[in-house]
Scaffold this motif. Structure first.
Motif, short mmCIF file in Angstrom:
data_model
loop_
_atom_site.label_atom_id
_atom_site.label_comp_id
_atom_site.label_asym_id
_atom_site.label_seq_id
_atom_site.Cartn_x
_atom_site.Cartn_y
_atom_site.Cartn_z
N UNK A 322 14.86 13.70 5.68
CA UNK A 322 14.02 12.01 5.91
C UNK A 322 14.27 11.33 4.51
N UNK A 323 13.44 12.00 3.65
CA UNK A 323 12.53 11.26 3.29
C UNK A 323 13.65 10.28 2.13
N UNK A 324 14.46 11.25 1.99
CA UNK A 324 15.75 10.31 0.57
C UNK A 324 16.04 9.29 1.12
N UNK A 325 16.88 8.24 0.88
CA UNK A 325 17.80 7.25 0.77
C UNK A 325 18.39 7.08 1.54
N UNK A 326 19.29 6.49 2.93
CA UNK A 326 19.90 6.34 3.44
C UNK A 326 21.78 5.78 2.16
N UNK A 327 22.59 6.79 2.21
CA UNK A 327 23.43 6.12 1.40
C UNK A 327 24.53 5.57 2.82
N UNK A 328 24.54 4.36 2.28
CA UNK A 328 25.70 3.23 3.05
C UNK A 328 26.55 3.67 2.38
N UNK A 329 27.93 3.83 2.99
CA UNK A 329 29.37 3.80 2.64
C UNK A 329 29.94 3.48 3.82
N UNK A 330 31.05 2.04 3.87
CA UNK A 330 31.62 1.82 4.51
C UNK A 330 33.19 2.67 4.50
N UNK A 331 33.18 3.56 3.93
CA UNK A 331 34.22 4.91 4.11
C UNK A 331 33.71 5.80 4.96
N UNK A 332 32.23 6.35 4.53
CA UNK A 332 31.74 7.55 5.40
C UNK A 332 31.51 6.99 7.36
N UNK A 333 31.79 5.19 7.04
CA UNK A 333 31.21 4.73 8.27
C UNK A 333 32.81 4.57 9.09
N UNK A 334 33.51 4.07 8.72
CA UNK A 334 34.99 4.40 8.73
C UNK A 334 35.57 6.01 9.09
N UNK A 335 35.10 6.11 8.48
CA UNK A 335 36.16 8.31 9.10
C UNK A 335 35.18 8.03 10.41
N UNK A 336 33.66 7.95 10.37
CA UNK A 336 33.16 8.38 11.06
C UNK A 336 33.48 7.94 12.39
N UNK A 337 33.35 7.02 12.63
CA UNK A 337 34.03 5.79 13.74
C UNK A 337 35.48 6.12 14.28
N UNK A 338 36.49 6.33 13.13
CA UNK A 338 38.21 7.31 14.21
C UNK A 338 38.02 8.69 14.09
N UNK A 339 36.84 9.51 13.62
CA UNK A 339 36.77 10.22 14.13
C UNK A 339 36.20 10.31 15.71
N UNK A 340 35.98 9.53 16.22
CA UNK A 340 34.86 9.29 17.17
C UNK A 340 35.88 8.63 18.15
N UNK A 342 39.37 9.02 18.43
CA UNK A 342 39.66 9.96 17.96
C UNK A 342 39.45 10.84 19.45
N UNK A 343 38.07 11.10 18.61
CA UNK A 343 37.33 12.31 19.88
C UNK A 343 37.34 11.82 21.16
N UNK A 344 37.67 10.53 21.46
CA UNK A 344 37.09 9.99 22.67
C UNK A 344 38.51 10.31 23.31
N UNK A 345 39.30 10.04 22.75
CA UNK A 345 41.04 9.81 23.63
C UNK A 345 42.10 11.18 23.98
N UNK A 346 41.28 12.21 22.88
CA UNK A 346 41.24 13.60 23.16
C UNK A 346 40.55 13.90 24.36
N UNK A 347 39.34 13.56 24.34
CA UNK A 347 38.65 13.92 25.62
C UNK A 347 38.82 12.92 27.23
N UNK A 348 39.58 12.17 26.93
CA UNK A 348 40.14 11.62 27.66
C UNK A 348 41.11 11.95 28.57
#
Length: 491
Positions: A322-340, A342-348
């Motif tokens: 928690x004390x380490x600095x947060x890594x900001x990456x648009x690729x990681x954010x976009x991948x997480x959003x796409x995965x979320x 996709x998972x929401x569509x699968x759940x529906x």
């Protein structure tokens, strides 16, 4: 059997047979009108329609029986009360419960019969009736020629007439023969014609008069295919035979209809219910196991190193992370959003699939309960009709019919609503299936208590006396209020 029992049963059987015949005819007519547009105009013969109506009449027995019981009970005890026979029996010290007992025993046997009927006869009648109905629906209607319009009902032919007479004669006939599927290469024009069928309707005969036959034949020996031969034949009288196989009824395999719930007995519905529930539980377990691959932390098992590590070391590692600095990456954010997403569509999608499985379970369980509810409704209707008839003391088809219609409509509305709630899963299926019987059972108990106490529930003078008493109380209250206001002003 005592004379009292014979008197009551004799007064019951006549109205019961008449009312059952009337209600059976009414519901059979309703059933026929429901499918009238689909079965009318089919050239299948009176014997086929007779078998269809016979199956329909068996299918509506569980529906018409409760109404017949209610009507006959009202008429039976209404007649006994109207002709003072019920009063004479009561004056002899015999209770109303003793008078009702012989008919109640008959109702127990009728209930058992309907339960057996629902379990054996009705599934068979549903299978035979609906399969025959499908055969009639898929049979083409009787061939008819509309003036000035091409008729394409006969496979491979397109026929147009300018005038169609009632005796089957046709005027100015134009026939396109497409049997070889090579376009409009064979045309027949006739000044007049006459049509009739042979071999029990297997073939349609066109008897043509003053006709000309045009045939265009492509010379297939030519390489370019442009060379054609024309043939023209004129004749004063000829006959053209057309197969009417498409207008004949074909029997469908009944196994295609056996999977529907209304085609099954109680034991078959129980087995299907167990299978549907087991498949549903297996599907849920499969969804849970498949969901693990979509989560990188929460549902993943801990490694052997992490399991051996003491909790204090784990807490220290989490604190250090928690004390380490947060890594900001648009690729990681976009991948997480796409995965979320996709998972929401699968759940529906999974939720819709599970909802369909639950609906199948609800429908199966609802049909299983209805095997019993339609039988028990006969007892419930008798419990309403017998005491109510002794209170009303009116026989015939007058007031009893009106009262019966009111309670039958109430039962019908509650049954429809209960089925709707059960299929949607908003109400417990047994409660929804038995809701109408429970409500009407309450009415039956209330009317029975009133009848045993010789209540004058439907007599006008009782309500006039109560109204006069209420009116006197209101007048006394107004006078006391006026007197109190005068005293208050004087003070």
């Amino acid at each position: 059997m005592r004379k009292l029992d014979k008197l009551v049963l004799k007064a019951f059987w006549g109205p019961f047979i008449v009312t059952f015949a009337v209600t059976e005819f009414i519901f059979l007519t309703r059933f026929i009108l429901l499918y009238f547009d689909e079965i009318a105009g089919r050239d299948v013969g009176l014997d086929v329609y007779g078998r269809l109506f016979f199956f329909f009449s068996l299918m509506v027995v569980p529906v018409s029986m409760p109404l017949a019981v209610l009507l006959s009970s009202l008429m039976c005890f209404g007649n006994l009360g109207e002709f003072s026979e019920l009063t004479a029996v009561k004056s002899a010290g015999i209770s109303l419960g003793r008078v009702i007992r012989p008919v109640a025993v008959v109702m127990v046997f009728i209930t058992g019969f309907i339960l057996w009927f629902n379990n054996t006869v009705q599934p068979w009648a549903n299978l035979k009736g609906y399969s025959l109905l499908w055969d009639i629906k898929t049979t083409k209607a009787t061939l008819s020629f509309k003036e000035g319009v091409f008729n394409n009902d006969l496979p491979g032919y397109s026929i147009k007439v300018s005038k169609n007479y009632e005796n089957g004669s046709l005027k100015n006939v134009l026939i396109y023969d497409h049997a070889e599927s090579n376009g409009n290469r064979h045309v027949t024009i006739a000044d007049s014609a006459r049509t009739y069928t042979i071999l029990d309707g297997g073939y349609l005969v066109f008897e043509l008069f003053n006709a000309t036959d045009y045939v265009e034949d492509v010379d297939k020996s030519s390489g370019d295919g442009n060379t054609t031969d024309f043939a023209k034949n004129a004749f004063k009288h000829t006959k053209k035979y057309i197969n009417m196989r498409s207008f004949q009824m074909t029997k469908t395999d009944e196994d295609q209809f056996k999977n529907h719930a209304i085609m099954k007995s109680i034991s078959q519905l129980s087995m299907d219910g167990d299978s549907l529930k087991n498949n549903y539980e297996l599907a849920i377990k499969g969804l849970v196991s498949m969901a693990r691959q979509y989560y990188s932390y929460h549902l993943q098992p801990l490694s052997e190193t992490a399991q051996k590590m003491p909790n204090r070391w784990v807490d220290s590692l989490i604190t250090a992370r928690e004390k380490l600095p947060l890594v900001k990456s648009t690729d990681i954010t976009a991948s997480a959003l796409s995965s979320a997403k996709s998972r929401l569509t699968s759940i529906e999608t999974d939720d819709l699939l599970m909802y369909d499985r639950r609906k199948n379970i609800y429908k199966n369980e609802l049909e299983w309960n209805h095997k019993f509810t339609t039988a028990i409704s006969c007892l419930v209707m008798f419990l309403i009709g017998a005491p109510l008839g002794s209170i009303i003391k009116k026989g015939g088809f007058g007031l009893p019919v009106l009262v019966a219609i009111v309670f039958f409509i109430l039962m019908y509305v509650l049954t429809i609503q209960g089925d709707k709630y059960a299929k949607e899963g908003t109400m417990w299926v047994p409660l929804a299936a038995w809701m109408s019987n429970l409500v009407l059972f309450g009415f039956g108990i209330y009317f029975l208590m009133k009848a045993l106490n010789d209540s004058r529930l439907f007599e006008a003078d009782v309500y006039s006396i109560a109204f006069n008493r209420l009116k006197e109380k209101v007048m006394n209250w107004k006078s006391q209020t006026t007197l109190f206001k005068k005293k208050s002003r004087a003070v």
